[in-house]
Scaffold this motif. Structure first.
Motif, PDB file in Angstrom:
ATOM      1  N   GLY A 187      24.803 -23.822 -16.387  1.00 18.40           N
ATOM      2  CA  GLY A 187      25.517 -22.931 -15.484  1.00 18.40           C
ATOM      3  C   GLY A 187      25.712 -23.520 -14.102  1.00 18.40           C
ATOM      4  O   GLY A 187      25.146 -24.556 -13.757  1.00 18.40           O
ATOM      5  N   PRO A 188      26.535 -22.841 -13.281  1.00 23.15           N
ATOM      6  CA  PRO A 188      26.688 -23.263 -11.886  1.00 23.15           C
ATOM      7  C   PRO A 188      25.381 -23.033 -11.127  1.00 23.15           C
ATOM      8  O   PRO A 188      24.507 -22.276 -11.583  1.00 23.15           O
ATOM      9  N   GLN A 189      25.244 -23.644  -9.976  1.00 21.93           N
ATOM     10  CA  GLN A 189      23.961 -23.647  -9.259  1.00 21.93           C
ATOM     11  C   GLN A 189      23.413 -22.255  -8.999  1.00 21.93           C
ATOM     12  O   GLN A 189      22.225 -22.013  -9.195  1.00 21.93           O
ATOM     13  N   LEU A 190      24.257 -21.313  -8.589  1.00 22.92           N
ATOM     14  CA  LEU A 190      23.771 -19.962  -8.311  1.00 22.92           C
ATOM     15  C   LEU A 190      23.167 -19.337  -9.563  1.00 22.92           C
ATOM     16  O   LEU A 190      22.078 -18.752  -9.515  1.00 22.92           O
ATOM     17  N   LEU A 191      23.852 -19.476 -10.692  1.00 22.20           N
ATOM     18  CA  LEU A 191      23.333 -18.919 -11.939  1.00 22.20           C
ATOM     19  C   LEU A 191      22.099 -19.674 -12.429  1.00 22.20           C
ATOM     20  O   LEU A 191      21.219 -19.094 -13.063  1.00 22.20           O
ATOM     21  N   GLN A 192      22.019 -20.960 -12.128  1.00 22.19           N
ATOM     22  CA  GLN A 192      20.809 -21.714 -12.464  1.00 22.19           C
ATOM     23  C   GLN A 192      19.620 -21.142 -11.701  1.00 22.19           C
ATOM     24  O   GLN A 192      18.535 -20.971 -12.263  1.00 22.19           O
ATOM     25  N   GLU A 193      19.813 -20.861 -10.426  1.00 22.61           N
ATOM     26  CA  GLU A 193      18.727 -20.323  -9.609  1.00 22.61           C
ATOM     27  C   GLU A 193      18.319 -18.931 -10.062  1.00 22.61           C
ATOM     28  O   GLU A 193      17.124 -18.619 -10.131  1.00 22.61           O
ATOM     29  N   ILE A 194      19.299 -18.090 -10.408  1.00 20.93           N
ATOM     30  CA  ILE A 194      18.985 -16.750 -10.909  1.00 20.93           C
ATOM     31  C   ILE A 194      18.256 -16.847 -12.242  1.00 20.93           C
ATOM     32  O   ILE A 194      17.262 -16.149 -12.476  1.00 20.93           O
ATOM     33  N   SER A 195      18.732 -17.733 -13.116  1.00 20.02           N
ATOM     34  CA  SER A 195      18.085 -17.931 -14.419  1.00 20.02           C
ATOM     35  C   SER A 195      16.663 -18.439 -14.251  1.00 20.02           C
ATOM     36  O   SER A 195      15.751 -17.996 -14.962  1.00 20.02           O
ATOM     37  N   ASN A 196      16.466 -19.353 -13.325  1.00 17.19           N
ATOM     38  CA  ASN A 196      15.128 -19.871 -13.051  1.00 17.19           C
ATOM     39  C   ASN A 196      14.203 -18.732 -12.646  1.00 17.19           C
ATOM     40  O   ASN A 196      13.082 -18.632 -13.132  1.00 17.19           O
ATOM     41  N   PHE A 197      14.685 -17.866 -11.764  1.00 12.65           N
ATOM     42  CA  PHE A 197      13.880 -16.721 -11.319  1.00 12.65           C
ATOM     43  C   PHE A 197      13.545 -15.796 -12.487  1.00 12.65           C
ATOM     44  O   PHE A 197      12.387 -15.389 -12.661  1.00 12.65           O
ATOM     45  N   ILE A 198      14.532 -15.489 -13.304  1.00  6.91           N
ATOM     46  CA  ILE A 198      14.309 -14.593 -14.452  1.00  6.91           C
ATOM     47  C   ILE A 198      13.320 -15.208 -15.429  1.00  6.91           C
ATOM     48  O   ILE A 198      12.389 -14.529 -15.895  1.00  6.91           O
ATOM     49  N   LEU A 199      13.482 -16.486 -15.736  1.00  8.17           N
ATOM     50  CA  LEU A 199      12.558 -17.147 -16.663  1.00  8.17           C
ATOM     51  C   LEU A 199      11.161 -17.262 -16.058  1.00  8.17           C
ATOM     52  O   LEU A 199      10.157 -17.189 -16.788  1.00  8.17           O
ATOM     53  N   THR A 200      11.076 -17.405 -14.748  1.00  4.13           N
ATOM     54  CA  THR A 200       9.767 -17.418 -14.080  1.00  4.13           C
ATOM     55  C   THR A 200       9.064 -16.079 -14.291  1.00  4.13           C
ATOM     56  O   THR A 200       7.873 -16.040 -14.623  1.00  4.13           O
TER      57      THR A 200
END
Length: 137
Positions: free
Chosen positions: A79-92
């Motif tokens: 995904g684009p960077q913003l969605l990568q960061e959101i996904s990282n947070f959700i997976l965390t």
């Protein structure tokens, strides 16, 4: 160094996507899917929001976590960077929940190791995985 973090992000995202697929479908590994179904019966019993009166139905819980892992994993990887960061947070959050659940169930430390390693890698990506900003930005 940026390539190392990009590769780690893609590999970790694909790992989560595959892990999620195992939870939502028995086509990847029937035995592992059945094992997950039985484990999520226990996981639902110690769900963190149970104290507030919410206890998920085990199969729905399994499928929800599976879909979250598939979608967030693919977005983390591609995904684009913003969605990568959101996904990282959700997976965390998912990994913190997994570790909490395993600790409450008093599972052996070896059972907590994969979730702990994934959490550590997600946090590493969150801290160091972004391109450095120049001092002119």
């Amino acid at each position: 160094m940026a390539r190392v973090f990009s590769a780690l992000r893609v590999l970790l995202g694909l790992f989560f996507a595959l892990s999620g697929l195992v939870k939502i479908s028995d086509k990847v590994s029937g035995d592992l899917h059945q094992q997950m179904k039985s484990q999520f019966v226990q996981f639902a019993d110690v769900f963190p929001l149970k104290e507030f009166g919410y206890k998920p139905e085990p199969v729905g819980y399994l499928e929800t976590v599976g879909w979250i892992e598939v979608v967030a994993g693919l977005l983390l990887a591609f995904g684009p960077q913003l969605l990568q960061e959101i996904s990282n947070f959700i997976l965390t959050i998912v990994m913190i929940g997994a570790i909490y659940t395993l600790l409450v169930l008093k599972e052996p430390i070896a059972m907590c190791a994969p979730a702990t390693v994934c959490l550590g890698l997600l946090l590493l990506l969150n801290i160091r995985g972004r391109p450095a900003k120049s001092k002119f930005e």
